[in-house]
Design an enzyme around this catalytic site. Structure first.
Site, PDB file in Angstrom:
ATOM      1  N   TYR A   1      -0.341 -12.789   2.533  1.00 16.91           N
ATOM      2  CA  TYR A   1       0.932 -12.425   3.153  1.00 16.91           C
ATOM      3  C   TYR A   1       1.181 -10.958   2.878  1.00 16.91           C
ATOM      4  O   TYR A   1       1.041 -10.502   1.738  1.00 16.91           O
ATOM      5  CB  TYR A   1       2.064 -13.288   2.574  1.00 16.91           C
TER       6      TYR A   1
ATOM      7  N   ASP B   1      -2.992  -4.478  -1.119  1.00 20.36           N
ATOM      8  CA  ASP B   1      -1.568  -4.788  -1.116  1.00 20.36           C
ATOM      9  C   ASP B   1      -1.241  -5.305  -2.514  1.00 20.36           C
ATOM     10  O   ASP B   1      -1.513  -6.462  -2.855  1.00 20.36           O
ATOM     11  CB  ASP B   1      -1.257  -5.836  -0.041  1.00 20.36           C
TER      12      ASP B   1
ATOM     13  N   LYS C   1       8.673  -4.460  -4.647  1.00 18.16           N
ATOM     14  CA  LYS C   1       9.864  -4.679  -5.466  1.00 18.16           C
ATOM     15  C   LYS C   1       9.734  -4.284  -6.941  1.00 18.16           C
ATOM     16  O   LYS C   1      10.696  -3.831  -7.555  1.00 18.16           O
ATOM     17  CB  LYS C   1      10.259  -6.142  -5.338  1.00 18.16           C
TER      18      LYS C   1
END
Ligand SMILES: Cc1ncc(COP(=O)(O)O)c(C=O)c1O
Ligand SMILES: N[C@H](C=O)CCC(=O)O
Length: 425
Positions: A142, A237, A265
């Protein structure tokens, strides 16, 4: 009726599914989301005054535990100076320098506001740099919800069983090719079949959105070699693994250097932040240096930079945190395996460092297909049992269990005692 239930009743009338991000809706586990009022250390507290040991950790950023005093103080101090300027600040230079110093592959960075934005922008940079359109991603990974990456995606889309989202124009998805995680041959085939057309290959170096799937030995190096051979940009990622597996993220942990990296985050200490960066010659294609356009009104927000810097400073000053997390993670996984063995269950416990997963699957999980063999109904029963025992797990089989530096052995033992009772029952 509990207050969480009352709030959920109100929420579903005005928000799709009652939430602002699908995984929070508890749909796949068939219960009502707990509405969280506050959090501290390893615990979250709901609006009904229940305390839970938290293994979501805001999906990663709370590596130091919730409500960290130094981050909170940094945010309060920064807020006295103003909340947003839409102009250059010293704080964002400090943040960029910090990231470049800690992660050697990052020669330049651009701050954005989320992981989705970071990945979308990194892909655009890779396309601009190479002059090619196609990208390769892995089934079950994802990378946020931008159009071209919602193809055979993990996380909420995998949980909801809608890996190819409606609303994504065919043209956006056509240039996204999908390979099999932990299978370099599947990547080599795609690169050969699309010779000279692939701009980038993007990978979660440890997959954390189809449950947790570790890279097999040689997989990441194989990707590095294939990208070099075919002139494709290798993008790690590291929205989950960055500053979590080590101060250099998964790239430092496994010793592989990508061309571009995305962080999310965790570099905001809980504030909405992301960034992408990497090789200077690629990053210099970004406007205003070059002609790849990418912008953001709130990018580099001073409050978010203050929070992120306070988090990174503590991680840098206390490198033993990573050793502790690794030890705690190993203890958690080993004891869980022992519990399963004693209960005669052959479920799979995976993970690395502070990231773990219990797959309700009988065969080893190496990729999306094997992750999907999990018994999600049994996971739902387990999840609700744990919740009743005040353990706050991600409400999906296909998410990670996050440990933080605030979790104690007592917390972990209490958690595993509840798991043991479930499997015995
Ligand atoms: C690996 C990975 N990339 C990208 C994203 C997207 O980040 P965000 O939700 O902040 O947009 C996530 C998480 O959601 C993620 O886990
Ligand atoms: N798997 C996602 C983040 O890593 C879950 C967070 C979300 O989509 O709300």
């Amino acid at each position: 009726m509990f207050r969480s239930e009352q709030l959920f009743e109100r929420a579903v009338k005005v928000m799709p599914g009652g939430v602002n991000s699908p995984v929070r809706a508890y749909q796949s586990v068939g219960s009502t989301p707990r509405f969280i009022r506050r959090a501290d250390g390893a615990y979250v507290y709901d609006v009904d005054q229940n305390r839970y040991i938290d293994y979501i950790c805001s999906w990663g950023p709370m590596i130091l535990g919730h409500n960290n005093m130094k981050i909170r103080e940094a945010v309060i101090q920064a807020s006295y100076e103003g909340l947003s300027f839409g102009a250059a600040t010293e704080m964002e230079v400090n943040m960029a320098e910090r990231i470049c110093r800690l992660v050697p592959s990052m020669e330049m960075v651009r701050m954005v506001n989320s992981g989705t934005e970071a990945v979308m922008s990194a892909i655009r940079a890779a396309r601009g740099y190479t002059g090619r359109n196609k990208i390769i991603k892995f089934e079950g990974c994802y990378h946020g919800h931008s159009d071209s990456l919602l193809v055979k995606a993990g996380s909420g889309v995998m949980t909801a069983g809608i890996p190819d989202s409606l609303g994504v124009p065919e043209g956006c998805a056509r240039d996204t090719l999908t390979a099999v995680y932990n299978d370099c041959d599947s990547v080599a085939r795609l690169l050969e079949e699309n010779k000279g057309e692939v701009a980038a290959l993007i990978v979660e170096p440890v997959a954390g959105n189809m449950g947790v799937v570790e890279p097999c030995p040689g997989f990441l190096q194989g990707l590095r070699d294939l990208c070099t051979e075919h002139g494709a940009v290798l993008i790690f990622d590291e929205v989950i693994t960055g500053f979590r597996l080590s101060l250099q993220g998964a790239q430092g942990y496994y010793g592989i250097t990508p061309d571009l990296t995305t962080f999310g985050k965790i570099i905001g200490g809980g504030m909405p932040v992301g960034c992408y960066g990497g090789r200077r010659e690629i990053m210099q294609t970004i406007a205003p240096c070059g002609s790849v356009y990418q912008a953001g009104t709130l990018s580099g927000n001073p409050i978010a930079m203050a929070a992120g810097l306070a988090e990174l400073t503590q991680l840098e000053e206390n490198p033993d945190i990573y050793l502790r997390l690794e030890e705690m993670g190993n203890y958690f996984r080993d004891r869980l395996r022992d519990i399963l063995k004693a209960a005669g269950k052959s479920y799979q416990v995976t993970g690395v460092g502070s990231l773990s997963c219990l797959f309700f699957a009988e065969q080893p999980v190496l990729n999306y297909q094997t992750a999907k063999t999990s018994d999600t109904a049994e996971f739902a029963r387990y999840f609700n049992w744990m919740l009743d025992h005040h353990i706050h797990l991600a409400p999906s089989q296909f998410e990670a269990i996050f440990l933080s530096a605030a979790h104690t052995k007592k917390d972990v033992d209490e958690t595993l005692d509840a798991a043991e009772e479930f499997f015995r029952a």
